[in-house]
Design a protein around this motif. Structure first.
Motif, mmCIF file in Angstrom:
data_model
loop_
_atom_site.group_PDB
_atom_site.id
_atom_site.type_symbol
_atom_site.label_atom_id
_atom_site.label_comp_id
_atom_site.label_asym_id
_atom_site.label_seq_id
_atom_site.Cartn_x
_atom_site.Cartn_y
_atom_site.Cartn_z
ATOM 1 N N ASP A 173 -18.147 9.518 -12.836
ATOM 2 C CA ASP A 173 -17.035 8.745 -13.390
ATOM 3 C C ASP A 173 -16.270 8.108 -12.239
ATOM 4 O OD1 ASP A 173 -15.024 7.625 -14.842
ATOM 5 O OD2 ASP A 173 -14.005 9.511 -15.314
ATOM 6 N N LEU A 174 -16.292 6.779 -12.172
ATOM 7 C CA LEU A 174 -15.600 6.062 -11.108
ATOM 8 C C LEU A 174 -14.385 5.321 -11.647
ATOM 9 C CD1 LEU A 174 -18.483 4.631 -8.865
ATOM 10 C CD2 LEU A 174 -16.957 6.555 -8.397
ATOM 11 N N SER A 175 -13.704 5.921 -12.598
ATOM 12 C CA SER A 175 -12.461 5.329 -13.091
ATOM 13 C C SER A 175 -11.411 5.348 -11.981
ATOM 14 C CB SER A 175 -11.945 6.111 -14.307
ATOM 15 O OG SER A 175 -12.912 6.105 -15.354
ATOM 16 N N VAL A 176 -10.665 4.266 -11.852
ATOM 17 C CA VAL A 176 -9.689 4.120 -10.771
ATOM 18 C C VAL A 176 -8.320 4.555 -11.257
ATOM 19 C CG1 VAL A 176 -8.567 2.512 -9.198
ATOM 20 C CG2 VAL A 176 -10.998 2.247 -9.736
ATOM 21 N N ALA A 181 -4.579 2.546 -3.378
ATOM 22 C CA ALA A 181 -5.227 3.476 -2.449
ATOM 23 C C ALA A 181 -6.678 3.071 -2.204
ATOM 24 C CB ALA A 181 -5.156 4.899 -2.996
ATOM 25 N N VAL A 182 -7.376 2.640 -3.250
ATOM 26 C CA VAL A 182 -8.764 2.200 -3.086
ATOM 27 C C VAL A 182 -8.825 1.022 -2.118
ATOM 28 C CG1 VAL A 182 -10.760 1.205 -4.268
ATOM 29 C CG2 VAL A 182 -9.460 3.046 -5.352
ATOM 30 N N ILE A 183 -7.951 0.044 -2.327
ATOM 31 C CA ILE A 183 -7.976 -1.164 -1.488
ATOM 32 C C ILE A 183 -7.520 -0.847 -0.067
ATOM 33 C CG2 ILE A 183 -6.966 -3.449 -1.181
ATOM 34 C CD1 ILE A 183 -6.773 -3.635 -4.247
ATOM 35 N N TRP A 184 -6.395 -0.137 0.058
ATOM 36 C CA TRP A 184 -5.824 0.106 1.391
ATOM 37 C C TRP A 184 -6.733 0.971 2.251
ATOM 38 C CZ3 TRP A 184 -2.365 -1.861 4.514
ATOM 39 C CH2 TRP A 184 -1.934 -1.119 5.614
ATOM 40 N N PHE A 185 -7.156 2.119 1.722
ATOM 41 C CA PHE A 185 -7.972 3.022 2.536
ATOM 42 C C PHE A 185 -9.366 2.452 2.763
ATOM 43 C CE2 PHE A 185 -4.678 5.964 1.149
ATOM 44 C CZ PHE A 185 -4.420 6.658 2.318
ATOM 45 N N GLY A 186 -9.892 1.695 1.794
ATOM 46 C CA GLY A 186 -11.183 1.048 2.017
ATOM 47 C C GLY A 186 -11.105 0.027 3.138
ATOM 48 N N LEU A 187 -10.045 -0.786 3.135
ATOM 49 C CA LEU A 187 -9.880 -1.797 4.179
ATOM 50 C C LEU A 187 -9.566 -1.162 5.529
ATOM 51 C CD1 LEU A 187 -7.853 -4.588 2.342
ATOM 52 C CD2 LEU A 187 -10.262 -4.628 2.975
ATOM 53 N N ILE A 227 -11.465 9.064 3.927
ATOM 54 C CA ILE A 227 -12.256 9.607 2.819
ATOM 55 C C ILE A 227 -11.345 10.169 1.730
ATOM 56 C CG2 ILE A 227 -13.943 11.356 2.164
ATOM 57 C CD1 ILE A 227 -15.167 9.131 3.808
ATOM 58 N N SER A 228 -10.390 10.993 2.105
ATOM 59 C CA SER A 228 -9.524 11.632 1.118
ATOM 60 C C SER A 228 -8.602 10.626 0.436
ATOM 61 C CB SER A 228 -8.697 12.737 1.776
ATOM 62 O OG SER A 228 -9.528 13.768 2.263
ATOM 63 N N GLY A 229 -8.091 9.653 1.193
ATOM 64 C CA GLY A 229 -7.241 8.628 0.590
ATOM 65 C C GLY A 229 -8.008 7.738 -0.357
ATOM 66 N N PHE A 230 -9.230 7.374 0.013
ATOM 67 C CA PHE A 230 -10.076 6.558 -0.859
ATOM 68 C C PHE A 230 -10.406 7.339 -2.129
ATOM 69 C CE2 PHE A 230 -14.079 4.441 -2.076
ATOM 70 C CZ PHE A 230 -13.689 3.116 -2.001
ATOM 71 N N ARG A 231 -10.706 8.626 -1.980
ATOM 72 C CA ARG A 231 -10.990 9.469 -3.151
ATOM 73 C C ARG A 231 -9.757 9.591 -4.047
ATOM 74 N NH1 ARG A 231 -12.492 14.159 -0.697
ATOM 75 N NH2 ARG A 231 -14.700 13.619 -0.756
ATOM 76 N N GLY A 287 -2.505 16.215 0.873
ATOM 77 C CA GLY A 287 -1.269 16.922 0.579
ATOM 78 C C GLY A 287 -1.096 17.050 -0.917
ATOM 79 N N SER A 288 -0.094 17.775 -1.340
ATOM 80 C CA SER A 288 0.116 18.018 -2.759
ATOM 81 C C SER A 288 0.891 16.906 -3.446
ATOM 82 C CB SER A 288 0.872 19.351 -2.952
ATOM 83 O OG SER A 288 2.120 19.310 -2.255
ATOM 84 N N THR A 289 1.399 15.935 -2.691
ATOM 85 C CA THR A 289 2.184 14.848 -3.276
ATOM 86 C C THR A 289 1.589 13.495 -2.884
ATOM 87 O OG1 THR A 289 3.683 14.714 -1.364
ATOM 88 C CG2 THR A 289 4.270 16.258 -3.126
ATOM 89 N N ASN A 290 1.958 12.468 -3.654
ATOM 90 C CA ASN A 290 1.507 11.116 -3.336
ATOM 91 C C ASN A 290 2.115 10.617 -2.036
ATOM 92 O OD1 ASN A 290 0.243 11.321 -5.776
ATOM 93 N ND2 ASN A 290 1.497 9.794 -6.843
ATOM 94 N N THR A 291 3.283 11.150 -1.671
ATOM 95 C CA THR A 291 3.921 10.745 -0.420
ATOM 96 C C THR A 291 3.070 11.115 0.784
ATOM 97 O OG1 THR A 291 6.090 11.075 -1.446
ATOM 98 C CG2 THR A 291 6.021 10.934 0.955
ATOM 99 N N ALA A 292 2.390 12.260 0.710
ATOM 100 C CA ALA A 292 1.521 12.665 1.811
ATOM 101 C C ALA A 292 0.375 11.678 1.985
ATOM 102 C CB ALA A 292 0.983 14.068 1.552
ATOM 103 N N VAL A 293 -0.171 11.205 0.862
ATOM 104 C CA VAL A 293 -1.248 10.211 0.931
ATOM 105 C C VAL A 293 -0.717 8.907 1.520
ATOM 106 C CG1 VAL A 293 -2.941 8.917 -0.411
ATOM 107 C CG2 VAL A 293 -2.410 11.274 -1.028
ATOM 108 N N LEU A 294 0.483 8.515 1.102
ATOM 109 C CA LEU A 294 1.093 7.294 1.638
ATOM 110 C C LEU A 294 1.314 7.398 3.134
ATOM 111 C CD1 LEU A 294 2.325 4.525 1.076
ATOM 112 C CD2 LEU A 294 4.497 5.669 0.599
ATOM 113 N N HIS A 295 1.778 8.541 3.601
ATOM 114 C CA HIS A 295 1.970 8.743 5.042
ATOM 115 C C HIS A 295 0.639 8.652 5.786
ATOM 116 C CE1 HIS A 295 6.016 11.026 4.392
ATOM 117 N NE2 HIS A 295 6.133 9.721 4.249
ATOM 118 N N GLY A 296 -0.414 9.204 5.184
ATOM 119 C CA GLY A 296 -1.737 9.086 5.801
ATOM 120 C C GLY A 296 -2.183 7.639 5.904
ATOM 121 N N GLY A 297 -1.893 6.845 4.870
ATOM 122 C CA GLY A 297 -2.244 5.428 4.912
ATOM 123 C C GLY A 297 -1.472 4.673 5.970
#
Length: 294
Positions: free
Chosen positions: A166-169, A174-180, A244-248, A258-268
């Motif tokens: 299942d590749l539902s987005v 996150a898909v665009i930013w981490f992929g780029l 990898i984790s941000g794209f996923r 991280g447990s929050t979306n903010t952690a993913v944003l900081h990684g980006g």
């Protein structure tokens, strides 16, 4: 007597004082000011056509390799019954495989450009045209990014053929930013490798001893929570892990960053800063002609 046509020799010479004089710039004076858009576009198209002529190898072959990865790891780790982050293992691993394929092909494309020119004696084709170092960087990185995006589309189409994926987005940003960002990161690293390497063995050494280990240990096939604390720390120092984790996260809405979306944003944001830093280093080295003009 009728007037005869006046011969060219009999015509009065033009007034040299009134004729406009064309002045040529002196040596070292730039003729093209601003951005050489045509030259940048020409180099970009040249690099795209180079890899597109062998698209079976550069675009479609990674799709077959990715399907083999998906098949082997899914069957070896419990088939369709294994659950990771609340989804099937195939659904969990699929985004990581797409991101991994995009990064590997971005590196493969940009690491070949200048190195092949040095090996074949055609490096002047990159250095002599009226292109600034920034324009040269943009064209080469842009071509690598184009190949990464085409490979990503091919991988997505191939993975969708696998049952149970299942590749539902969940988060398009996150898909665009981490992929780029992941593709640009490896394109810059590939360009640095192409400048440094003197033969194809050097390029292969970076691929085998740097890129492949960092890719395979980036959490593509597992979540780092299951690792020992020391290895978790090592994983968080690996920039590929955030790609990898941000794209996923963009597909599943969950991540081990991280447990929050903010952690993913900081990684980006961290990936963006890293790309800017590496891009600045690459620009300085290109401007100095490091291992290109010496």
């Amino acid at each position: 007597m009728a007037d005869q046509p006046q011969l060219a020799a009999d015509r009065p010479a033009p007034n040299s004082a009134s004729a406009p004089k064309r002045e040529f710039p002196g040596q070292g004076v730039a003729i093209i000011h601003g951005i050489n858009g045509l030259g940048l576009w020409t180099l970009y198209i040249k690099e795209v056509r180079r890899f597109f002529k062998v698209q079976t190898q550069t675009i479609w072959a990674p799709a077959i390799t990715t399907l083999l990865y998906l098949m082997i790891f899914t069957l070896a780790l419990g088939g369709g019954s294994r659950q990771v982050l609340g989804v099937s293992f195939a659904t969990f691993v699929a985004p990581g495989l797409i991101a991994m394929g995009m990064m590997n092909n971005a590196f493969a494309n940009s690491s070949f450009n200048l190195l092949s020119g040095k090996m074949q004696g055609t490096i002047v084709d990159y250095l002599m045209p009226p292109l600034s170092e920034m324009e040269l960087m943009i064209a080469l990185i842009g071509a690598a990014l184009t190949r990464a995006l085409l490979v990503g589309l091919a991988l997505t189409g191939a993975i969708l053929l696998w049952p149970g994926v299942d590749l539902s987005v969940a988060h398009w940003w996150a898909v665009i930013w981490f992929g780029l960002m992941g593709s640009v990161l490896l394109a810059i690293v590939g360009l640095l490798t192409s400048m440094w390497a003197e033969k194809f063995d050097h390029n292969a050494a970076v691929t085998n001893f740097v890129i492949t280990p960092l890719t395979m240990l980036s959490g593509t096939f597992y979540v780092i929570d299951r690792l020992a604390p020391a290895f978790q720390t090592a994983s968080r120092l690996n920039p590929f892990f955030y790609v990898i984790s941000g794209f996923r996260f963009g597909f599943l809405g969950q991540s081990d960053i991280g447990s929050t979306n903010t952690a993913v944003l900081h990684g980006g944001i961290g990936l963006g800063v890293l790309n800017l830093a590496l891009g600045a280093i690459t620009y300085v080295l290109l401007r100095s002609g490091w291992r290109l003009k010496n």
